[in-house]
Design a protein around this motif. Structure first.
Motif, PDB file in Angstrom:
ATOM      1  N   SER A  43      33.489  43.329  25.979  1.00  0.00           N
ATOM      2  CA  SER A  43      33.867  42.549  24.992  1.00  0.00           C
ATOM      3  C   SER A  43      35.382  42.476  25.324  1.00  0.00           C
ATOM      4  N   TYR A  44      35.995  41.385  24.841  1.00  0.00           N
ATOM      5  CA  TYR A  44      37.393  41.372  24.770  1.00  0.00           C
ATOM      6  C   TYR A  44      38.096  40.542  23.689  1.00  0.00           C
ATOM      7  N   PHE A  45      39.186  41.075  23.106  1.00  0.00           N
ATOM      8  CA  PHE A  45      39.896  40.474  22.219  1.00  0.00           C
ATOM      9  C   PHE A  45      41.138  39.938  22.757  1.00  0.00           C
ATOM     10  N   ASP A  46      41.123  39.188  23.795  1.00  0.00           N
ATOM     11  CA  ASP A  46      42.157  38.569  24.807  1.00  0.00           C
ATOM     12  C   ASP A  46      42.260  37.189  24.413  1.00  0.00           C
ATOM     13  N   PRO A  47      43.148  36.707  23.847  1.00  0.00           N
ATOM     14  CA  PRO A  47      43.457  35.263  23.277  1.00  0.00           C
ATOM     15  C   PRO A  47      43.618  34.621  24.592  1.00  0.00           C
ATOM     16  N   ASN A  48      43.825  34.991  25.853  1.00  0.00           N
ATOM     17  CA  ASN A  48      44.025  34.300  27.024  1.00  0.00           C
ATOM     18  C   ASN A  48      42.931  34.156  27.751  1.00  0.00           C
ATOM     19  N   ASN A  49      41.685  34.848  27.215  1.00  0.00           N
ATOM     20  CA  ASN A  49      40.376  35.017  27.998  1.00  0.00           C
ATOM     21  C   ASN A  49      40.708  35.289  29.508  1.00  0.00           C
ATOM     22  N   ILE A  50      41.278  36.188  29.945  1.00  0.00           N
ATOM     23  CA  ILE A  50      41.612  36.557  31.277  1.00  0.00           C
ATOM     24  C   ILE A  50      40.113  36.823  32.110  1.00  0.00           C
ATOM     25  N   LEU A  51      39.362  37.505  31.559  1.00  0.00           N
ATOM     26  CA  LEU A  51      38.070  37.848  32.426  1.00  0.00           C
ATOM     27  C   LEU A  51      37.324  36.522  32.642  1.00  0.00           C
ATOM     28  N   THR A  52      37.162  35.697  31.368  1.00  0.00           N
ATOM     29  CA  THR A  52      36.326  34.771  31.360  1.00  0.00           C
ATOM     30  C   THR A  52      36.741  33.566  32.428  1.00  0.00           C
ATOM     31  N   THR A  53      38.373  33.364  32.436  1.00  0.00           N
ATOM     32  CA  THR A  53      38.997  32.173  33.117  1.00  0.00           C
ATOM     33  C   THR A  53      38.967  32.949  34.711  1.00  0.00           C
ATOM     34  N   HIS A  54      39.321  34.173  34.995  1.00  0.00           N
ATOM     35  CA  HIS A  54      39.278  34.521  36.301  1.00  0.00           C
ATOM     36  C   HIS A  54      38.434  35.118  36.963  1.00  0.00           C
ATOM     37  N   TRP A  55      37.235  35.583  36.177  1.00  0.00           N
ATOM     38  CA  TRP A  55      36.141  36.186  36.951  1.00  0.00           C
ATOM     39  C   TRP A  55      34.902  35.312  36.915  1.00  0.00           C
ATOM     40  N   SER A  56      34.816  34.421  37.914  1.00  0.00           N
ATOM     41  CA  SER A  56      33.933  33.419  37.914  1.00  0.00           C
ATOM     42  C   SER A  56      33.441  33.001  39.211  1.00  0.00           C
ATOM     43  N   SER A  57      32.157  32.768  39.440  1.00  0.00           N
ATOM     44  CA  SER A  57      31.690  32.527  40.817  1.00  0.00           C
ATOM     45  C   SER A  57      32.243  31.037  41.405  1.00  0.00           C
ATOM     46  N   SER A  58      32.912  30.563  40.508  1.00  0.00           N
ATOM     47  CA  SER A  58      33.663  29.451  41.256  1.00  0.00           C
ATOM     48  C   SER A  58      35.024  30.000  41.846  1.00  0.00           C
ATOM     49  N   ARG A  59      35.401  31.139  41.887  1.00  0.00           N
ATOM     50  CA  ARG A  59      36.453  31.636  42.591  1.00  0.00           C
ATOM     51  C   ARG A  59      36.051  32.893  43.624  1.00  0.00           C
ATOM     52  N   LEU A  60      36.795  33.022  44.619  1.00  0.00           N
ATOM     53  CA  LEU A  60      36.406  33.924  45.705  1.00  0.00           C
ATOM     54  C   LEU A  60      36.812  35.460  44.824  1.00  0.00           C
ATOM     55  N   VAL A  61      35.678  36.508  44.854  1.00  0.00           N
ATOM     56  CA  VAL A  61      36.116  37.719  44.067  1.00  0.00           C
ATOM     57  C   VAL A  61      37.128  38.277  44.577  1.00  0.00           C
ATOM     58  N   CYS A  62      37.763  38.369  45.867  1.00  0.00           N
ATOM     59  CA  CYS A  62      39.114  39.070  46.108  1.00  0.00           C
ATOM     60  C   CYS A  62      40.156  38.386  45.531  1.00  0.00           C
ATOM     61  N   ASN A  63      39.992  37.175  44.890  1.00  0.00           N
ATOM     62  CA  ASN A  63      41.213  36.574  44.042  1.00  0.00           C
ATOM     63  C   ASN A  63      41.304  36.782  42.635  1.00  0.00           C
ATOM     64  N   TRP A  64      40.098  37.537  42.275  1.00  0.00           N
ATOM     65  CA  TRP A  64      40.090  37.777  40.733  1.00  0.00           C
ATOM     66  C   TRP A  64      41.045  38.550  40.308  1.00  0.00           C
ATOM     67  N   ILE A  65      41.484  38.421  39.198  1.00  0.00           N
ATOM     68  CA  ILE A  65      42.607  39.274  38.599  1.00  0.00           C
ATOM     69  C   ILE A  65      41.876  40.692  38.249  1.00  0.00           C
ATOM     70  N   GLY A  66      42.886  41.900  38.796  1.00  0.00           N
ATOM     71  CA  GLY A  66      42.175  43.176  38.865  1.00  0.00           C
ATOM     72  C   GLY A  66      41.379  43.416  39.856  1.00  0.00           C
ATOM     73  N   ILE A  67      41.047  42.766  40.884  1.00  0.00           N
ATOM     74  CA  ILE A  67      40.282  43.139  41.826  1.00  0.00           C
ATOM     75  C   ILE A  67      40.951  42.986  43.257  1.00  0.00           C
ATOM     76  N   THR A  68      40.972  44.000  44.116  1.00  0.00           N
ATOM     77  CA  THR A  68      41.501  44.308  45.082  1.00  0.00           C
ATOM     78  C   THR A  68      40.531  44.318  46.299  1.00  0.00           C
ATOM     79  N   CYS A  69      40.557  43.781  47.344  1.00  0.00           N
ATOM     80  CA  CYS A  69      39.394  43.740  48.647  1.00  0.00           C
ATOM     81  C   CYS A  69      40.299  44.267  49.804  1.00  0.00           C
ATOM     82  N   SER A  70      39.640  45.250  50.482  1.00  0.00           N
ATOM     83  CA  SER A  70      39.957  45.895  51.716  1.00  0.00           C
ATOM     84  C   SER A  70      40.128  44.767  52.757  1.00  0.00           C
ATOM     85  N   SER A  71      40.977  44.695  53.447  1.00  0.00           N
ATOM     86  CA  SER A  71      41.001  43.678  54.805  1.00  0.00           C
ATOM     87  C   SER A  71      40.287  44.047  55.744  1.00  0.00           C
TER      88      SER A  71
END
Length: 167
Positions: A43-71
């Protein structure tokens, strides 16, 4: 004969590349499913809805905020969702992020226990959970992680051993 050998070579390379790319897609898809399930525990108290906006199947996982993928493996290697005003627990299925090297969830309001299944994350080098609300025993499974080098547990309410007979 030379042309058929070249054609065979091209066919073999195509099959190998296709197999390699397919397994990468399946693996990153697994990582995406795990992270989306993890998001449901937060649950989050983030007025900017960071995870709602950025953690979505419509984006590549490696581009999500807070996620780093190995090359090298194209898998999630780092989870850093520190300072995002998040509240929730750590679910056991994070164990499926098998290429995870670091977890940083500092300065949020996570609580509960560390799932013992995290002991399966054999590549893990860093765990940082400073300034949260964990109130369980210090996880003994941390000693089973062969590559773990950095552990930050400060500013929580961890205790050693049995809560009735600490220490």
């Amino acid at each position: 004969m030379g042309r058929s050998c070249n054609l065979l070579f091209v066919l073999v390379v195509f099959i190998l590349l296709h197999t390699s790319l397919s397994s990468t897609v399946l693996n990153i898809s697994t990582d995406e499913a795990v992270l989306l399930a993890y998001k449901s525990h937060i649950s989050y108290f983030d007025p900017n809805n960071i995870l709602t906006t950025h953690w979505s199947s419509s984006r590549l996982v490696c581009n999500w905020i807070g996620i780093t993928c190995s090359s090298r493996h194209h898998r999630v290697s780092a989870l850093d969702i520190s300072n995002m005003q998040l509240y929730g627990t750590i679910p056991p299925y994070l164990e499926n992020l098998s290429f995870l090297v670091s977890i940083s969830i500092d300065n949020n309001s996570f609580h509960g226990e560390f799932p013992k299944e995290l002991a399966y994350l054999q590549r893990l080098k860093l765990i940082s959970v400073r300034r949260n609300n964990f109130t369980s025993a210090i996880p003994t499974f941390l000693s089973l992680l062969p590559n773990l080098r950095i552990v930050h547990l400060q500013s929580n309410q961890f205790f050693r051993g049995n809560p009735v007979f600490p220490f």
